[in-house]
Design a protein around this motif. Structure first.
Motif, PDB file in Angstrom:
ATOM      1  N   GLU A  38      64.536  49.970  31.359  1.00 42.21           N
ATOM      2  CA  GLU A  38      63.696  50.868  30.586  1.00 42.21           C
ATOM      3  C   GLU A  38      62.231  50.815  31.000  1.00 42.21           C
ATOM      4  OE1 GLU A  38      64.726  48.049  29.821  1.00 42.21           O
ATOM      5  OE2 GLU A  38      63.160  46.885  28.835  1.00 42.21           O
ATOM      6  N   GLU A  39      61.915  49.972  31.997  1.00 40.39           N
ATOM      7  CA  GLU A  39      60.513  49.761  32.351  1.00 40.39           C
ATOM      8  C   GLU A  39      59.944  50.977  33.092  1.00 40.39           C
ATOM      9  OE1 GLU A  39      58.307  45.757  33.874  1.00 40.39           O
ATOM     10  OE2 GLU A  39      59.850  46.594  35.164  1.00 40.39           O
ATOM     11  N   SER A  40      58.724  51.373  32.711  1.00 40.07           N
ATOM     12  CA  SER A  40      58.095  52.496  33.407  1.00 40.07           C
ATOM     13  C   SER A  40      57.616  52.042  34.782  1.00 40.07           C
ATOM     14  CB  SER A  40      56.908  53.010  32.599  1.00 40.07           C
ATOM     15  OG  SER A  40      55.836  52.080  32.645  1.00 40.07           O
ATOM     16  N   THR A  41      57.408  53.017  35.656  1.00 41.88           N
ATOM     17  CA  THR A  41      56.906  52.692  36.985  1.00 41.88           C
ATOM     18  C   THR A  41      55.545  52.018  36.886  1.00 41.88           C
ATOM     19  OG1 THR A  41      58.112  54.510  37.999  1.00 41.88           O
ATOM     20  CG2 THR A  41      56.182  53.683  39.177  1.00 41.88           C
ATOM     21  N   ARG A  42      54.714  52.519  35.989  1.00 41.94           N
ATOM     22  CA  ARG A  42      53.405  51.899  35.834  1.00 41.94           C
ATOM     23  C   ARG A  42      53.534  50.424  35.466  1.00 41.94           C
ATOM     24  NH1 ARG A  42      50.259  49.862  32.096  1.00 41.94           N
ATOM     25  NH2 ARG A  42      47.992  49.989  32.367  1.00 41.94           N
ATOM     26  N   ASP A  43      54.335  50.137  34.447  1.00 38.02           N
ATOM     27  CA  ASP A  43      54.468  48.746  34.025  1.00 38.02           C
ATOM     28  C   ASP A  43      55.067  47.883  35.122  1.00 38.02           C
ATOM     29  OD1 ASP A  43      53.407  49.483  31.645  1.00 38.02           O
ATOM     30  OD2 ASP A  43      55.292  49.500  30.523  1.00 38.02           O
ATOM     31  N   ALA A  44      56.015  48.445  35.843  1.00 37.23           N
ATOM     32  CA  ALA A  44      56.625  47.665  36.927  1.00 37.23           C
ATOM     33  C   ALA A  44      55.601  47.352  38.018  1.00 37.23           C
ATOM     34  CB  ALA A  44      57.806  48.423  37.514  1.00 37.23           C
ATOM     35  N   LEU A  45      54.753  48.317  38.347  1.00 36.55           N
ATOM     36  CA  LEU A  45      53.722  48.079  39.356  1.00 36.55           C
ATOM     37  C   LEU A  45      52.729  47.029  38.877  1.00 36.55           C
ATOM     38  CD1 LEU A  45      53.002  51.692  40.676  1.00 36.55           C
ATOM     39  CD2 LEU A  45      54.078  49.809  41.922  1.00 36.55           C
ATOM     40  N   VAL A  46      52.324  47.139  37.615  1.00 35.86           N
ATOM     41  CA  VAL A  46      51.391  46.148  37.078  1.00 35.86           C
ATOM     42  C   VAL A  46      52.014  44.764  37.146  1.00 35.86           C
ATOM     43  CG1 VAL A  46      50.266  45.333  34.973  1.00 35.86           C
ATOM     44  CG2 VAL A  46      50.126  47.749  35.605  1.00 35.86           C
ATOM     45  N   ARG A  47      53.275  44.709  36.809  1.00 40.56           N
ATOM     46  CA  ARG A  47      53.931  43.400  36.786  1.00 40.56           C
ATOM     47  C   ARG A  47      54.037  42.806  38.192  1.00 40.56           C
ATOM     48  NH1 ARG A  47      58.934  42.179  37.175  1.00 40.56           N
ATOM     49  NH2 ARG A  47      59.663  44.310  36.933  1.00 40.56           N
ATOM     50  N   VAL A  48      54.437  43.621  39.162  1.00 44.98           N
ATOM     51  CA  VAL A  48      54.640  43.061  40.504  1.00 44.98           C
ATOM     52  C   VAL A  48      53.300  42.739  41.168  1.00 44.98           C
ATOM     53  CG1 VAL A  48      54.683  45.149  41.922  1.00 44.98           C
ATOM     54  CG2 VAL A  48      56.199  43.268  42.477  1.00 44.98           C
ATOM     55  N   LEU A  49      52.266  43.519  40.869  1.00 45.40           N
ATOM     56  CA  LEU A  49      50.951  43.206  41.439  1.00 45.40           C
ATOM     57  C   LEU A  49      50.327  41.993  40.743  1.00 45.40           C
ATOM     58  CD1 LEU A  49      49.264  46.652  42.165  1.00 45.40           C
ATOM     59  CD2 LEU A  49      50.359  45.069  43.754  1.00 45.40           C
ATOM     60  N   ARG A  55      56.835  40.835  50.753  1.00 43.52           N
ATOM     61  CA  ARG A  55      56.124  41.183  49.518  1.00 43.52           C
ATOM     62  C   ARG A  55      55.979  42.690  49.359  1.00 43.52           C
ATOM     63  NH1 ARG A  55      51.597  36.368  49.523  1.00 43.52           N
ATOM     64  NH2 ARG A  55      53.115  34.705  49.190  1.00 43.52           N
ATOM     65  N   ARG A  56      55.763  43.390  50.480  1.00 43.89           N
ATOM     66  CA  ARG A  56      55.646  44.840  50.364  1.00 43.89           C
ATOM     67  C   ARG A  56      56.960  45.453  49.872  1.00 43.89           C
ATOM     68  NH1 ARG A  56      52.372  48.265  54.502  1.00 43.89           N
ATOM     69  NH2 ARG A  56      54.189  48.052  55.850  1.00 43.89           N
ATOM     70  N   SER A  57      58.068  44.817  50.190  1.00 49.43           N
ATOM     71  CA  SER A  57      59.365  45.402  49.837  1.00 49.43           C
ATOM     72  C   SER A  57      59.511  45.568  48.331  1.00 49.43           C
ATOM     73  CB  SER A  57      60.494  44.529  50.385  1.00 49.43           C
ATOM     74  OG  SER A  57      60.541  43.285  49.706  1.00 49.43           O
ATOM     75  N   PHE A  58      58.900  44.688  47.557  1.00 50.78           N
ATOM     76  CA  PHE A  58      58.999  44.823  46.107  1.00 50.78           C
ATOM     77  C   PHE A  58      58.268  46.070  45.622  1.00 50.78           C
ATOM     78  CE2 PHE A  58      59.602  40.294  46.864  1.00 50.78           C
ATOM     79  CZ  PHE A  58      60.777  40.078  46.173  1.00 50.78           C
ATOM     80  N   VAL A  59      57.130  46.348  46.234  1.00 52.44           N
ATOM     81  CA  VAL A  59      56.395  47.557  45.860  1.00 52.44           C
ATOM     82  C   VAL A  59      57.167  48.794  46.300  1.00 52.44           C
ATOM     83  CG1 VAL A  59      54.227  48.809  46.099  1.00 52.44           C
ATOM     84  CG2 VAL A  59      54.221  46.310  45.997  1.00 52.44           C
ATOM     85  N   PHE A  60      57.725  48.738  47.515  1.00 50.22           N
ATOM     86  CA  PHE A  60      58.536  49.857  47.984  1.00 50.22           C
ATOM     87  C   PHE A  60      59.635  50.182  46.981  1.00 50.22           C
ATOM     88  CE2 PHE A  60      57.726  48.907  52.751  1.00 50.22           C
ATOM     89  CZ  PHE A  60      56.452  49.380  52.608  1.00 50.22           C
TER      90      PHE A  60
END
Lengths: 207, 207
Positions: A90-101, A142-147
């Motif tokens: 259910e996580e939004s893309t925004r939240d996922a990006l914040v979390r991984v960064l 590490r980039r793969s997680f953002v991808f």
DNA sequence: GGGTTGCGATTCTTGGGCGTATCGTATACT
DNA sequence: AGTATACGATACGCCCAAGAATCGCAACCC
């Protein structure tokens, strides 16, 4: 992806004689990573590694012929303590990006790989083997997680289809890397939120 | 901002004796910059600098007591061959950003300051004086051009007022720096246009 | 012209890391 | 038991750069 150390490949695990101490391998690789951050690649000495690892020089030279293969091996075995978790359903893309960064800024902290990366940059521009090990073993990982998050965001319709995920990933990580390596600026959770929101919304004024 | 060399400050320009050769100062500083790119900070030796500059070791040591002040001075005197031109009256913010970043990728090329910056990164994490010289003399100088364009864009109503120009500047330069220092990826005019357009429009899907 | 300083070149000592060899001891296989 | 290899410690010769000192010559002031 598990990489057996060059040492273990070379070592005869069968046959007579005292077997090599696997704890020595681990101590040497760990000391190499630590000293890379403290002294940089040029400043790294085999003597220093042996002393830090609490082993004799012989034990290092029996496993690695010189500094470069040792460092390449150390990088291959280097793992961040934990990888970021994959995005939740259910996580939004925004939240996922914040979390991984946010995970990334911890991994790039001075006590983590930040100093180590700084110590490697100069040599990477000269040493092709080393550069390849760092890129495939650390940067790409590490980039793969953002991808993954960006591609998922495209699937979900939250991200435009025409974006170049490589460029976006570098734009997201860029401010963090710039601060750690160049400007020494603060790297905070607030910065991460700022970067992600700016990336999602853009900077152009819309009436 | 013109910085007189430490050598000139120390040198007695009055009084008896043969005056110091100002050409030697320039040759030494230029050789230092070149060798920083080729050998990195750790690999830089005073002997190497003297040889490259075509002067004796004495001539170097008479001016600088050791490697660090020499390198700090060299950085203070380092100037990109040309600065980017200020934005023209009718130029859009997008075009101005593309232009200044295109200038930046040339300045960060391997024959320019790209290799030199790579050679300095490791030492910057240890050496406060050096880090300060690089940041104030090079990094801030280049960021200031992006700041100016962004602030002009805000005035013109082309950029949102609430953006953090520091963060945006790092997001624009980040992909270039990442590629030069870490991934070795291609740095092309196409990349610049891609970065600027992505930054202006954002990546969020809008229905 | 005498005094003073800069110049490139060379020499010297010191320090430290490299990579090898050797020690006595420890731990495995056969 | 005998052999083979690993271990930490240490010593060794080698190389390279640091930094100081010296040389003969050049360039400037008074």
């Amino acid at each position: 992806m598990t990489v057996p150390p060059q040492a273990e490949i070379d070592a005869r695990t069968k046959g007579p004689g005292r077997p090599r101490d696997p704890e020595a391998d681990r101590a040497i690789l760990r000391a190499t990573i630590e000293l890379l951050g403290e002294e940089g690649y040029e400043g790294l000495s085999i003597e220093g590694v042996a002393a830090r690892a609490g082993v004799g020089k012989t034990t290092v030279y029996r496993r690695w012929p010189s500094k470069e293969p040792l460092v390449v091996d150390a990088i291959k075995h280097y793992k961040s303590p934990v990888d970021p978790a994959p995005p939740r359903e259910e996580e939004s893309t925004r939240d996922a990006l914040v979390r991984v960064l946010s995970h990334f800024i911890r991994a790039m902290g001075p006590s983590e790989s930040g100093r180590m990366m700084a110590g490697l940059v100069a040599e990477m521009s000269r040493n092709v083997e080393l550069a390849r090990a760092v890129r495939t073993g650390i940067v790409e990982h590490r980039r793969s997680f953002v991808f993954a998050i960006l591609e998922r965001g495209i699937e979900l319709g939250e991200i435009r289809r025409d974006v170049d995920v490589e460029v976006v990933a570098d734009m997201l990580a860029g401010p963090i890397v710039m601060r750690v390596l160049l400007t020494g600026g603060a790297v905070t959770p607030r910065l991460v939120r700022n970067v992600v929101d700016t990336m999602l919304d853009g900077i152009a004024f819309r009436s």
